[in-house]
Enzyme design. Structure first.
Site, PDB file in Angstrom:
ATOM      1  CG  ASP A 175      20.333  45.661 -43.085  1.00  0.00           C
ATOM      2  OD1 ASP A 175      19.487  44.773 -42.838  1.00  0.00           O
ATOM      3  OD2 ASP A 175      20.048  46.872 -43.155  1.00  0.00           O
ATOM      4  CG  ASP A 235      22.590  44.534 -47.791  1.00  0.00           C
ATOM      5  OD1 ASP A 235      23.710  44.807 -48.273  1.00  0.00           O
ATOM      6  OD2 ASP A 235      21.749  45.403 -47.492  1.00  0.00           O
ATOM      7  CG  HIS A 266      17.356  43.695 -46.337  1.00  0.00           C
ATOM      8  ND1 HIS A 266      17.316  44.920 -45.727  1.00  0.00           N
ATOM      9  CD2 HIS A 266      18.579  43.594 -46.928  1.00  0.00           C
ATOM     10  CE1 HIS A 266      18.479  45.553 -45.934  1.00  0.00           C
ATOM     11  NE2 HIS A 266      19.252  44.762 -46.663  1.00  0.00           N
ATOM     12  CG  ASP A 269      14.872  40.795 -42.455  1.00  0.00           C
ATOM     13  OD1 ASP A 269      14.607  41.532 -43.427  1.00  0.00           O
ATOM     14  OD2 ASP A 269      15.700  41.110 -41.574  1.00  0.00           O
ATOM     15  CB  CYS A 324      16.168  45.224 -39.314  1.00  0.00           C
ATOM     16  SG  CYS A 324      15.107  44.767 -40.672  1.00  0.00           S
TER      17      CYS A 324
HETATM   18  O1  DAV Z   1       9.042  45.126 -46.484  1.00  0.00           O
HETATM   19  O2  DAV Z   1      10.081  46.911 -46.788  1.00  0.00           O
HETATM   20  C1  DAV Z   1      11.937  45.398 -44.917  1.00  0.00           C
HETATM   21  C2  DAV Z   1      13.182  44.648 -44.583  1.00  0.00           C
HETATM   22  C3  DAV Z   1      14.176  45.529 -43.964  1.00  0.00           C
HETATM   23  N1  DAV Z   1      15.398  44.818 -43.631  1.00  0.00           N
HETATM   24  C4  DAV Z   1      10.081  45.727 -46.518  1.00  0.00           C
HETATM   25  C5  DAV Z   1      11.383  45.018 -46.222  1.00  0.00           C
END
Ligand code: DAV
Length: 348
Positions: free
Chosen positions: A104, A182, A231, A233, A338
């Site tokens: 992040d 981020d 995010h 990813d 992550c």
């Molecule tokens: O699907 O909750 C998670 C990404 C965390 N960097 C989600 C996103």
């Protein structure tokens, strides 16, 4: 020290052979603090009340998360990947969150590492406190560039005016008063970075990033259909040159095809729904975290040990999943992607 054949920092993709990586630590992580409208916009509803000041994650959960991280570190090392680990920090003393989710906070683009301009105030010291020693070490090599985030004078300014719209249209949880992003809102596809606006990334943040990356790299924004975006990813997953899996709840094939870089790619909607999980709780994420894998190269991919359906799916494309338990790390906010920052992915 590096020589020209072994750079210390060099990454242009998410899938080329991984040679060097930063991997987080879980110890002493606390539930992050942010204004309630931000928590509501980004976190699972059933856990809202956990996000309060100085609230540590359960000690046993963190211990098991660190055991999983240690096992992941061994897998990486067995595959010839150099692993850097952060300093331990007691986040309850600093009002911070964690050293487990460095993706992040740091984005490698070519030979440059860009520090995120975090929207969340509780994360603004995260890189300084836990990762600065790694960055300082890397930066001693003259080929490496590190772009540190500017200090923020008035963190609350990012929230002014939010929630006052009269027309009921969707708005993100932050305004555009200063750059915020981020690093995990962006992924590398050669000289193109694909990113998204989100509840933690604004237009000024995207401009800032465009100015921070080396010459020749371009940041493009993907249209996502995800009001809870934070995010990218668990939304798109490029597994090798020309092959991408996407989350059909968050993005469409048409939106992806608008980007030149994807015009000739095979784009596949992930065909299954993630299964619910009660224990350990996913305090901060959805089940789509199953897409948050880490590629060691264009064949080997580290996948959560319980995500057997996902593993079978990617096997059908010729990948070789490496199963690693990671549910306790998942609990505190992310998975393999992550928890890492790629430093070197070997180019062609
Ligand atoms: O699907 O909750 C998670 C990404 C965390 N960097 C989600 C996103």
């Amino acid at each position: 020290m590096s020589n020209s054949s072994t750079p210390l920092v060099s990454a242009d993709t998410e899938w080329s052979p991984l040679r060097s990586v930063i991997l987080g630590h879980a110890a002493n992580s606390c539930f992050p603090q942010a204004p309630s409208h931000m928590i509501k916009a980004t976190m699972p509803e059933e856990h809202f009340e956990e996000f309060r000041p100085n609230h540590r994650f359960p000690a046993e959960l963190l211990q098991r998360a660190d055991e999983e991280l240690a096992q992941f570190a061994s897998i990486l090392q067995e595959h010839g990947v150099r692993v850097y680990r952060p300093k331990s920090v007691d986040w309850s003393k600093t009002g911070g969150y964690t050293a487990a989710m460095p993706r992040d906070g740091l984005l490698t683009v070519g030979n440059t590492i860009v520090e995120a301009c975090f929207a969340w105030e509780c994360r603004q010291q995260e890189i300084d406190l836990a990762f600065a020693n790694i960055l300082d070490e890397l930066e001693k090599d003259s080929s490496v560039k590190v772009v540190r985030a500017p200090k923020v004078a008035r963190p609350e300014a990012l929230y002014e005016g939010i929630g006052s719209r009269q027309d009921g249209a969707h708005e993100w949880a932050i305004n555009n008063s200063r750059p915020a992003f981020d690093a995990a809102d962006f992924l590398r596809f050669g000289k193109t970075l694909i990113g998204q606006l989100s509840n933690v990334t604004n237009e000024k943040g995207v401009e800032y990033l465009q100015n921070a990356v080396p010459e020749g790299y371009t940041v493009e924004l993907l249209d996502v259909t995800d009001e809870h975006a934070m995010h990218i990813d668990a939304t798109i997953l490029p597994l090798r040159q020309g092959l991408l899996i996407y989350n059909p709840e968050r993005v469409t094939e048409a939106a992806l095809r608008k980007h030149k870089v994807f015009q000739k790619w095979d784009l596949h909607a992930y065909p299954h729904l993630p299964s619910p999980r009660e224990s350990p709780p996913r305090y901060m994420t959805s089940g789509w975290l199953l897409m948050n894998v880490l590629s060691l190269d264009e064949k080997k991919v580290v996948v959560e040990a319980g995500d057997v359906e996902f593993a079978e799916y990617i096997k059908s494309f010729g990948f070789e999943p490496i199963m690693c338990p990671f549910q306790h790390v998942n609990s505190i906010g992310g998975s393999f992607h992550c928890a890492t920052v790629d430093l070197v992915r070997q180019g062609d």
